[in-house]
Write an enzyme that holds these catalytic residues in place. Structure first.
Site, PDB file in Angstrom:
ATOM      1  N   GLY A  54       6.344   5.053  10.535  1.00 33.98           N
ATOM      2  CA  GLY A  54       7.352   4.232   9.873  1.00 33.98           C
ATOM      3  C   GLY A  54       7.113   2.747  10.010  1.00 33.98           C
ATOM      4  CB  SER A  97       2.405   2.347   7.973  1.00 31.17           C
ATOM      5  OG  SER A  97       1.627   3.145   8.804  1.00 31.17           O
ATOM      6  N   GLY A  98       2.227  -0.865   7.481  1.00 38.48           N
ATOM      7  CA  GLY A  98       2.357  -1.941   6.508  1.00 38.48           C
ATOM      8  C   GLY A  98       3.075  -3.158   7.045  1.00 38.48           C
ATOM      9  CG  HIS A 103      -1.619   4.092   5.120  1.00 36.28           C
ATOM     10  ND1 HIS A 103      -1.887   3.069   5.991  1.00 36.28           N
ATOM     11  CD2 HIS A 103      -0.443   4.620   5.528  1.00 36.28           C
ATOM     12  CE1 HIS A 103      -0.926   2.982   6.894  1.00 36.28           C
ATOM     13  NE2 HIS A 103      -0.027   3.924   6.632  1.00 36.28           N
ATOM     14  CG  ASP A 122      -4.475   0.856   5.465  1.00 30.45           C
ATOM     15  OD1 ASP A 122      -3.941   0.925   4.338  1.00 30.45           O
ATOM     16  OD2 ASP A 122      -4.008   1.411   6.477  1.00 30.45           O
ATOM     17  CG  ASP A 125     -18.793 -28.922 -13.557  1.00 31.93           C
ATOM     18  OD1 ASP A 125     -17.818 -28.163 -13.776  1.00 31.93           O
ATOM     19  OD2 ASP A 125     -19.806 -28.962 -14.281  1.00 31.93           O
TER      20      ASP A 125
END
Length: 501
Positions: free
Chosen positions: A449, A451-452, A308, A355, A148
């Site tokens: 290698g 990952s991510g 991770h 993850d 609001d």
């Protein structure tokens, strides 16, 4: 990243996105895999298998031979004799004696229920039934006060969670404290000053603001800018009033950042990326000039990666981000960008749940044709199997191998959760926080290698971040596709961190 045509079977080891020779990831870190898990089919939410310290891989039978098994249903009506069931005629209780006993039991149950209710009330379970709770302050605010324009939450949570972007056209929506629904924002009276405020409240920097467009809206009730003389207020929600119609019948499509654009110079069927700017959001995350994981640029300050990757290396000062490069050799002589903060989700290393992590840079990346953000998926976007996706990274070219010196890409497909949770594949380990992608026949996958790094798909001429490479059994094995963090699931969490920091 493995893109060979060979199909591997009967191999027994778990594949991680870290390089083992670099002592990463921790023994229980999720295996790497460039696979999206995306269709939103219902599936068991609690993985039944925990990762152990050893690597594993079960080849399993062909999916075509798999028949889902339904748990047997007990159709027998079993009755357990109660205290008033005459199981022994020799010890019957007269009708007069039954009523006091029944009354006593009812009173006892009511007393117990009352005690439970008082305990729940004491701990605040019932104190916010007619409203929403401020996440930061834990205070309860009524629905009519949410969005609001007032600071009803001391931290201002009720003002910073009022806007969102919807669909691949970036329609701006505002939460209505009247209808308790998300409504399109009418373009009548809208301007760039209000657009910047809306983007900032969602978590974007003002410096990335692009502008807005008008789209015809099919909504019967839209939010409309209040026609007053006090439009100089910094309170954006105070500008908006509920109307039964939008005179122009046009809604605001808001662009808070230029994203999802790349240089279309990719070689069809190729696996090695030979031109910069093809995947301009891909970054390498390194410690002591060693590539450990990949990541995705979502703003000049923010990088998405896997939890991770940073679970046991969470000191931001240890990490350096390299953006705009194709080879690891180039990065050896580059400066890179230092990291000021790492934000990790509630990651469970045993099950790989949640993850995902964010890195905030000390100084913003310089946006060029070779360094650009990928688009975060907006609410209302649903990626379903067998949608085509790409996964990229400097991961190993085969299971257990060394990192690739040159950026690799692989074209894969989304795999629905029901299939991915079947017994021959991952047997109920895939939750809502995960998506599967790859090829069930094997041969193409992410690897150690990767990952991510990003799993992306193209829609409405833009590239969207579907997932972050999380885990998988081996690399490119049959019936063992890659598993990715479900970015759509984590969208609210990502924006919350961007606002907070």
């Amino acid at each position: 990243m493995q893109t060979a045509d060979t199909i591997y079977d009967n191999v027994s080891h778990l594949n991680y996105g870290f390089q083992h020779e670099e002592q990463r990831p921790p023994p229980y870190a999720p295996p790497s895999g460039i696979n999206p898990a995306l269709p939103q089919y219902p599936g068991p939410q609690n993985p039944q298998h925990l990762y152990q310290n050893s690597e594993r891989y079960s080849p399993a039978q062909s999916l075509h031979q798999y028949t889902p098994q339904t748990a047997a249903v007990n159709t027998h009506h079993t009755v357990t004799p109660g205290p008033y069931l005459d199981v022994n005629p020799a010890h019957k209780v007269s009708r007069r004696k039954k009523w006091p006993i029944i009354l006593g039991i009812v009173i006892t149950l009511l007393v117990v229920a009352g005690v439970i209710a008082v305990v729940l009330w004491f701990y605040g379970v019932f104190d916010c039934l007619q409203g929403r709770r401020c996440q930061t302050d834990n205070e309860c605010v009524s629905f009519s006060q949410w969005c609001d324009g007032e600071h009803n939450c001391p931290s201002g949570d009720n003002k910073t969670q009022c806007f969102r972007l919807f669909g691949s056209n970036f329609l701006l929506q505002m939460y209505s404290n009247v209808t308790l629904k998300w409504e399109n924002v009418c373009s009548d009276g809208w301007n760039d000053s209000l657009g910047m405020q809306a983007c900032e409240e969602m978590g974007y920097e003002r410096s990335t603001y692009v502008g807005y467009e008008e789209f015809y809206s099919s909504a019967s009730t839209d939010y409309m800018l209040a026609k007053t003389d006090s439009l100089s207020s910094s309170n954006l929600t105070g500008f908006l009033s509920k109307t039964s119609y939008c005179p122009s019948n046009k809604a605001v499509a808001l662009k808070c950042i230029v994203c999802g654009q790349n240089r279309e110079t990719r070689i069809v069927g190729g696996t090695t990326v030979t031109s910069k700017g093809v995947w301009p959001w891909q970054v390498s995350l390194q410690i002591s000039r060693r590539h450990l994981c990949g990541g995705s640029v979502i703003t000049p300050y923010w990088i998405v990666t896997a939890a991770h990757c940073v679970h046991e290396n969470s000191d931001a000062r240890d990490w350096t981000v390299y953006a705009g490069y194709l080879t690891l050799a180039e990065m050896q002589s580059a400066t890179g960008n230092s990291v000021s903060r790492i934000v990790i989700h509630n990651f469970d290393p045993r099950t790989n749940e949640n993850d995902i992590a964010l890195m905030k840079l000390n100084s913003p990346l310089t946006i060029t044709t070779n360094v650009r953000p990928v688009c975060l998926p907006n609410k209302g976007m649903y990626f379903t199997a067998p949608q085509e996706c790409y996964v990229t990274g400097w991961g190993a070219l085969f299971s257990g191998g060394s990192p690739s010196q040159t950026l690799q890409e692989a074209k894969i497909q989304l795999i629905d959760r029901t299939t991915c949770n079947s017994q021959p594949v991952y047997d109920r380990q895939i939750t809502d926080t995960m998506i599967c992608a790859g090829k069930l026949e094997g041969g193409v996958d992410s690897c150690q290698g990767d990952s991510g790094g990003p799993l992306v798909t193209k829609e409405n001429s833009l590239w969207w971040l579907v997932g972050d490479t999380s885990w998988g059994d081996g690399c490119a094995f049959r019936n063992k596709p890659g598993v990715y963090g479900n970015v759509t699931y984590f969208l609210d969490w990502i924006y919350e961190q961007m606002r907070k920091y």
